[in-house]
Design an enzyme around this catalytic site. Structure first.
Site, PDB file in Angstrom:
ATOM      1  N   TYR A   1      12.339 139.312  79.559  1.00 14.86           N
ATOM      2  CA  TYR A   1      13.126 140.808  78.844  1.00 14.86           C
ATOM      3  C   TYR A   1      14.557 140.261  78.998  1.00 14.86           C
ATOM      4  CZ  TYR A   1       8.348 142.245  79.846  1.00 14.86           C
ATOM      5  OH  TYR A   1       7.269 143.438  79.833  1.00 14.86           O
TER       6      TYR A   1
ATOM      7  N   ARG B   1      10.481 139.330  85.074  1.00 12.31           N
ATOM      8  CA  ARG B   1      11.194 140.383  83.866  1.00 12.31           C
ATOM      9  C   ARG B   1      12.349 139.481  83.289  1.00 12.31           C
ATOM     10  NH1 ARG B   1      12.618 145.211  84.280  1.00 12.31           N
ATOM     11  NH2 ARG B   1      11.438 145.870  82.549  1.00 12.31           N
TER      12      ARG B   1
ATOM     13  N   CYS C   1       8.148 124.837  87.248  1.00  7.82           N
ATOM     14  CA  CYS C   1       9.102 123.489  86.780  1.00  7.82           C
ATOM     15  C   CYS C   1       8.950 124.063  85.463  1.00  7.82           C
ATOM     16  CB  CYS C   1       7.528 122.790  87.050  1.00  7.82           C
ATOM     17  SG  CYS C   1       7.535 122.022  88.529  1.00  7.82           S
TER      18      CYS C   1
HETATM   19  N1  LLP Z   1       2.242 154.737  78.576  1.00  8.13           N
HETATM   20  C1  LLP Z   1       1.812 153.721  77.935  1.00  8.13           C
HETATM   21  C2  LLP Z   1       0.556 154.449  76.872  1.00  8.13           C
HETATM   22  C3  LLP Z   1       2.060 152.727  78.456  1.00  8.13           C
HETATM   23  O1  LLP Z   1       1.547 151.561  76.941  1.00  8.13           O
HETATM   24  C4  LLP Z   1       3.330 152.404  79.608  1.00  8.13           C
HETATM   25  C5  LLP Z   1       3.910 150.967  79.587  1.00  8.13           C
HETATM   26  C6  LLP Z   1       3.181 153.894  80.588  1.00  8.13           C
HETATM   27  C7  LLP Z   1       3.105 154.847  80.195  1.00  8.13           C
HETATM   28  C8  LLP Z   1       4.137 153.779  80.971  1.00  8.13           C
HETATM   29  O2  LLP Z   1       5.943 153.142  80.812  1.00  8.13           O
HETATM   30  P1  LLP Z   1       6.870 153.557  81.903  1.00  8.13           P
HETATM   31  O3  LLP Z   1       6.782 154.371  82.908  1.00  8.13           O
HETATM   32  O4  LLP Z   1       6.551 152.010  83.203  1.00  8.13           O
HETATM   33  O5  LLP Z   1       8.192 152.307  81.137  1.00  8.13           O
HETATM   34  N2  LLP Z   1       6.278 144.965  80.478  1.00  8.13           N
HETATM   35  C9  LLP Z   1       7.148 146.058  81.036  1.00  8.13           C
HETATM   36  C10 LLP Z   1       7.163 146.895  80.404  1.00  8.13           C
HETATM   37  C11 LLP Z   1       5.859 147.164  79.801  1.00  8.13           C
HETATM   38  C12 LLP Z   1       5.415 148.634  79.750  1.00  8.13           C
HETATM   39  C13 LLP Z   1       3.754 148.778  79.186  1.00  8.13           C
HETATM   40  N3  LLP Z   1       3.370 150.012  79.508  1.00  8.13           N
HETATM   41  C14 LLP Z   1       8.548 145.540  81.498  1.00  8.13           C
HETATM   42  O6  LLP Z   1       8.539 145.113  82.518  1.00  8.13           O
HETATM   43  O7  LLP Z   1       9.729 146.653  81.826  1.00  8.13           O
END
Ligand code: LLP
Length: 451
Positions: free
Chosen positions: A321, A317, A364
Site C-alpha cells: 500500500y 503494508r 528475493c
Molecule cells: N469491517 C469490514 C467489513 C472490513 O472489511 C474491515 C477491514 C474492517 C471492518 C476493519 O477495518 P479497520 O478498522 O481495521 O480499518 N490490509 C489492509 C486493510 C484491509 C482492511 C480489510 N477490511 C491494511 O493493512 O491497511
C-alpha cells in the site's frame, strides 16, 4: 506511541525493556501492549457512547487467539470474514451472539458453520449469497439474521485504492439502489433481513465520509420502513484510523470522529435501532511493534542499504500500500532531553544527524522494503529497529514466502510478558507436505471418493 516509550534511551513496552526481550526471544518479534489494547477498546466505547454500539473487533487485523480472548474478556464482540476466523472467535471464548460475519465469498461450508455456531448476523454481500444462506438454514432447521451490506457508492479520497470498499467500482456489497426490496416480507423462508451494513474502506480519516454513508443508510431505512419492512440493526463497519506517521499525531482524534458520527446517528437510536461498529486497526495497530535486527549495512551505488531480518513476508503494508510506518532503533532514544545511543550514552548524537537509507528485508524481490529513503540515525549491525503501528495487518498478513518462518508474538502487561505465539520452525514449513510422490490412478471412482 501508546504503551511504548523510551526510558533511559531504550524502548520499553509498558515496563518491559525491549532490548533485553529481543535478545532473549530473538527477532523478528511482534510485541503487543495489553493495556494499550484495553485502552483503545475503551476509547472506542467512550467515543461512541451516545449510541452504545456492539463493538465487534475486526479479527483480520490481529487474529492471535490470546489477544482475541483478552479483547473478548474486556467486552468486545468480533467481526469475522471466514470459517477460520469463526473458529478463532469461538476458541477465544466469544459469545456467538456477539459475532458478525462479512465477506463477498462465504462458502456453503462457512455458512453452515456460522449457522451451527449461532452467530448474531451475516453481513450479506449479494442476492445469491442470501439465497444460499436461506437454503442452508432450511437444511439445518435454523434461522439466519441478516444485514444487507450495501454498496453506498461513497469513497473516502484519502483511503488507498486497494482498501477502499465503498465506491461503485468495487466488489463489495449490494448496490444500494437494489437493496430495499430485499427487506420485503416473505421473500425468504429461513432468513430475517433486519439490518443495514456498510463498510466503506480502511482507514477513513474524514468523518464526512462516514456521514455521507449514513445519509445513504438513512434514506434506505426510510424507504424500507415506508414499504412496511423492519430494520433493527445499523452496522457502520470499521476503518477508524490509527497513527502511522508522526504527522498523524495531531490530526487523528477517534474521540472526535466517534462523537460526530454518534451525534448524527442519535436520532436513529431514538427510533429503537441497535448499532454495530467493526474497528480493527484503531484498536490494534498502535498496540503493537515489530522488532527487527539489522543483519548487514551495505553501500549501494548511491545510497546506504540497511538489511533487516523482517521483510515483506512479515510486514507487507509498505510495499503493498505504500504504507509509511514510523521506525526507530530501540537503543537510541531521548535521555535527559538528548538523543542518545544507549550503548554509547557518553557520546550523545546531536539532533538532526539523520541520513536517508533504504530499509529492506531478506526476501528475493525488489519490492521487499520496509522504507525507502527514510531519514534515520547512523545504524550499525548491533542495532535492532522498532517498526511502529505493527499491531494490525502485519502478523495477520504474514506468510512463509521464501520459506521463512513466521515470528513469535509476545504480549506485555506492566513488567510481565508472555509469548502468545511461538516462532515457527523449519518443520512447520513442511508440516502439511508429503515427502515424495506416489501417484494414485485417477479414475471416475477415485474422483468421486475425493469429492
Ligand atoms: N469491517 C469490514 C467489513 C472490513 O472489511 C474491515 C477491514 C474492517 C471492518 C476493519 O477495518 P479497520 O478498522 O481495521 O480499518 N490490509 C489492509 C486493510 C484491509 C482492511 C480489510 N477490511 C491494511 O493493512 O491497511
Amino acid at each position: 506511541m501508546d504503551g511504548f516509550s523510551y526510558k533511559q534511551g531504550v524502548l520499553h513496552a509498558e515496563e518491559v525493556n525491549l532490548d533485553s526481550l529481543a535478545e532473549q526471544l530473538g527477532t523478528p518479534l511482534f510485541v503487543y501492549s495489553l493495556s494499550t489494547l484495553a485502552s483503545h477498546l475503551q476509547t472506542m466505547r467512550d467515543a461512541f457512547f451516545l449510541i452504545d454500539p456492539l463493538i465487534c473487533f475486526s479479527v483480520k487485523s490481529c487474529s492471535n487467539v490470546s489477544i482475541l480472548r483478552f479483547l473478548v474478556e474486556h467486552g468486545a464482540g468480533l467481526d469475522v470474514v471466514s470459517g477460520g476466523e469463526i473458529y478463532r472467535a469461538l476458541l477465544a471464548g466469544a459469545r456467538p451472539e456477539t459475532i458478525v460475519f462479512a465477506g463477498v465469498g462465504k462458502s456453503a461450508e462457512e455458512v453452515r458453520y456460522a449457522l451451527e455456531a449461532g452467530i448474531y448476523q451475516f453481513n450479506v454481500e449479494s442476492e445469491k449469497e442470501l439465497a444460499r444462506i436461506d437454503a442452508i438454514a432450511g437444511q439445518c432447521g435454523s434461522r439466519a439474521s441478516v444485514s444487507i451490506r450495501i454498496n453506498p457508492d461513497v469513497a473516502d479520497r484519502d483511503t488507498p485504492q486497494k482498501t477502499s470498499t465503498g465506491g461503485c467500482q468495487t466488489k463489495f456489497g449490494i448496490p444500494v439502489t437494489r437493496s430495499a426490496r430485499l427487506f420485503a416480507e416473505g421473500l425468504y423462508s429461513n432468513v430475517d433481513v433486519v439490518g443495514i451494513h456498510a463498510h466503506i474502506g480502511s482507514p477513513i480519516h474524514d468523518s464526512a465520509s462516514y456521514l455521507a454513508c449514513i445519509d445513504v443508510i438513512e434514506a434506505l431505512l426510510d424507504e424500507v420502513e415506508q414499504a412496511g419492512g423492519t430494520v433493527d440493526t445499523i452496522n457502520i463497519g470499521g476503518g477508524f484510523p490509527a497513527i502511522y506517521e508522526a504527522s498523524h499525531f495531531d490530526s487523528i482524534s477517534l474521540q472526535k470522529m466517534g462523537s460526530v458520527i454518534s451525534h448524527r446517528l442519535q436520532g436513529l437510536k431514538a427510533r429503537g435501532l441497535r448499532f454495530v461498529i467493526e474497528p480493527g486497526r484503531s484498536i490494534s495497530a498502535n498496540a503493537g511493534v515489530l522488532l527487527t535486527h539489522v543483519e548487514y549495512i551495505k553501500d549501494g551505488w548511491d545510497r546506504q542499504i540497511v538489511i533487516v531480518d523482517a521483510g515483506m513476508n512479515i510486514i507487507l503494508r509498505p510495499t503493498l500500500y505504500g504504507a509509511q510506518h514510523a521506525m526507530w532503533p530501540i537503543r537510541y532514544g531521548r535521555f535527559n532531553g538528548h538523543w542518545t545511543h544507549a550503548t554509547n550514552a557518553s557520546q550523545p548524537r546531536p539532533n538532526g544527524a539523520l541520513s536517508p537509507v533504504d530499509v529492506v528485508g531478506p526476501i528475493c524481490e525488489t519490492g521487499d522494503f520496509l522504507a525507502l529513503s527514510r531519514p534515520l540515525p547512523t545504524l550499525s549491525e548491533q542495532d535492532t529497529l522498532a517498526i511502529f503501528s505493527a499491531g494490525a495487518y502485519a502478523m495477520s498478513m504474514a506468510s512463509q514466502y521464501n520459506s521463512k518462518v513466521r515470528p513469535a508474538e509476545v504480549v506485555v502487561m506492566g513488567e510481565h510478558y508472555q509469548v502468545v505465539r511461538q516462532r515457527e520452525c523449519y518443520e512447520d514449513l513442511v508440516a502439511r507436505e508429503m515427502d515424495g510422490i506416489e501417484p494414485i490412478k485417477s479414475d471416475a471412482k477415485n474422483l468421486k471418493l475425493v469429492k
